[in-house]
Design a protein around this motif. Structure first.
Motif, mmCIF file in Angstrom:
data_model
loop_
_atom_site.group_PDB
_atom_site.id
_atom_site.type_symbol
_atom_site.label_atom_id
_atom_site.label_comp_id
_atom_site.label_asym_id
_atom_site.label_seq_id
_atom_site.Cartn_x
_atom_site.Cartn_y
_atom_site.Cartn_z
ATOM 1 N N LEU A 85 0.824 -1.208 0.000
ATOM 2 C CA LEU A 85 0.000 0.000 0.000
ATOM 3 C C LEU A 85 0.858 1.256 0.000
ATOM 4 N N ASN A 86 1.988 1.212 0.692
ATOM 5 C CA ASN A 86 2.915 2.346 0.622
ATOM 6 C C ASN A 86 3.408 2.563 -0.800
ATOM 7 N N LYS A 87 3.656 1.456 -1.522
ATOM 8 C CA LYS A 87 4.057 1.559 -2.930
ATOM 9 C C LYS A 87 2.945 2.203 -3.754
ATOM 10 N N THR A 88 1.711 1.829 -3.474
ATOM 11 C CA THR A 88 0.565 2.403 -4.176
ATOM 12 C C THR A 88 0.505 3.906 -3.962
ATOM 13 N N LEU A 89 0.760 4.328 -2.734
ATOM 14 C CA LEU A 89 0.618 5.740 -2.380
ATOM 15 C C LEU A 89 1.754 6.605 -2.906
ATOM 16 N N GLU A 90 2.780 5.992 -3.463
ATOM 17 C CA GLU A 90 3.850 6.769 -4.103
ATOM 18 C C GLU A 90 3.333 7.463 -5.360
ATOM 19 N N ASP A 91 2.268 6.929 -5.934
ATOM 20 C CA ASP A 91 1.663 7.524 -7.132
ATOM 21 C C ASP A 91 0.619 8.549 -6.686
ATOM 22 N N THR A 92 0.975 9.812 -6.738
ATOM 23 C CA THR A 92 0.112 10.862 -6.185
ATOM 24 C C THR A 92 -1.087 11.195 -7.068
ATOM 25 N N VAL A 93 -1.148 10.640 -8.282
ATOM 26 C CA VAL A 93 -2.298 10.905 -9.158
ATOM 27 C C VAL A 93 -3.147 9.659 -9.364
ATOM 28 N N SER A 94 -2.892 8.632 -8.592
ATOM 29 C CA SER A 94 -3.642 7.382 -8.733
ATOM 30 C C SER A 94 -5.108 7.567 -8.340
ATOM 31 N N THR A 95 -5.995 6.952 -9.102
ATOM 32 C CA THR A 95 -7.416 6.978 -8.758
ATOM 33 C C THR A 95 -7.709 6.073 -7.558
ATOM 34 N N ARG A 96 -6.746 5.258 -7.183
ATOM 35 C CA ARG A 96 -6.892 4.365 -6.027
ATOM 36 C C ARG A 96 -6.422 5.024 -4.730
#
Length: 264
Positions: free
Chosen positions: A129-140
């Motif tokens: 989830l930390n990896k996911t949050l590295e993308d600041t424009v993600s719709t997730r």
């Protein structure tokens, strides 16, 4: 043959030769392009079957995609989700890892994080989830913050959980689990007015039909309403718990709690 005729013949031969070479090259390129298109089409078909709950057809389509390109991330991700649904966890984990190895993506990290959370691997989920949050424009992003809050709570990282839940709500104020997560944390800390404020955020979503009560949420609300001396809310939630969840553990706990209150 005149010199003009010779020049015309040479020109024709040159043009024919170039045309032949170009035709061969384009044909090879188009063949590869068609294969790539076919593989992606199989992935789309596989996901369509997955959404319909047709697991076997989904696996067949996704396997055909991998027969064309065995490093296609989308196909591995699709198979991971199918195998997760079928409780084939070793296969699911293998395909999740291959999906990220062959094509690291925000969606891949999110899906793997949710999978690991559901499997009880909270440390692994937290990392994904930390990896996911590295993308600041993600719709997730809002969902990822909410899941991170849940996982952080399980790991006893309460300050991280509070921050994550609040950031989730800043991005999407319709996330009921974030309101409940904050209400539970502050309830455990005995910061009851703050807990009730967040709990009422969830109640507003229920009223707007963006959420639903269950036995657990009603029992939490009853305790908070009692402390806040909110008699209307207390009466309403007690009635809901009794009528809708009479066999629940929470209702039995409420009855014992109420008996203790009456005896005091």
């Amino acid at each position: 043959m005149t010199s003009a005729s010779i020049r015309l013949l040479i020109s024709a031969l040159v043009v024919f030769g170039l045309t032949g070479c170009v035709t061969t090259t384009v044909s090879s390129f188009d063949a590869k392009k068609d294969l790539n298109k076919a593989a992606l089409t199989y992935v789309q078909i596989g996901y369509g079957y997955f959404e319909q709950g047709a697991n076997q057809q989904a696996k067949e389509a996704l396997t055909k995609a991998l027969a064309i390109d065995d490093q296609l991330p989308g196909a591995h991700m699709g198979l991971a989700r199918v195998y997760d649904r079928e409780l084939e966890f070793k296969l699911a984990d293998s395909h999740f890892q291959k999906a990220l190895r062959y094509g690291e993506s925000t969606e891949g990290h999110f899906q793997y994080g949710v999978y690991l959370y559901n499997r009880g691997d909270y440390k692994g989920a937290y990392k994904q989830l930390n990896k996911t949050l590295e993308d600041t424009v993600s719709t997730r992003r809002a969902q990822a913050f909410e899941y991170q809050g849940i996982v952080a709570s399980r790991l006893d990282k309460m300050d991280v959980a509070i921050s994550s839940y609040n950031r989730a709500l800043a991005l999407n104020p319709l996330l009921g689990n974030s309101f409940l997560g904050l209400a539970n944390i502050y309830f455990e800390r005995q910061e009851l007015s703050t807990a009730y404020r967040y709990y009422n955020g969830f109640v507003e979503l229920v009223r707007a039909q963006h959420g639903r009560h269950n036995a657990t949420t009603l029992w939490l609300g009853i305790q908070l309403a009692k402390v806040a001396q909110d008699k209307n809310a207390l009466s309403s939630m007690t009635l809901q718990l009794k009528n809708q969840f009479p066999q629940s553990v929470e209702y039995q706990t409420y009855l014992r709690w109420q008996a203790e209150q009456d005896a005091a």
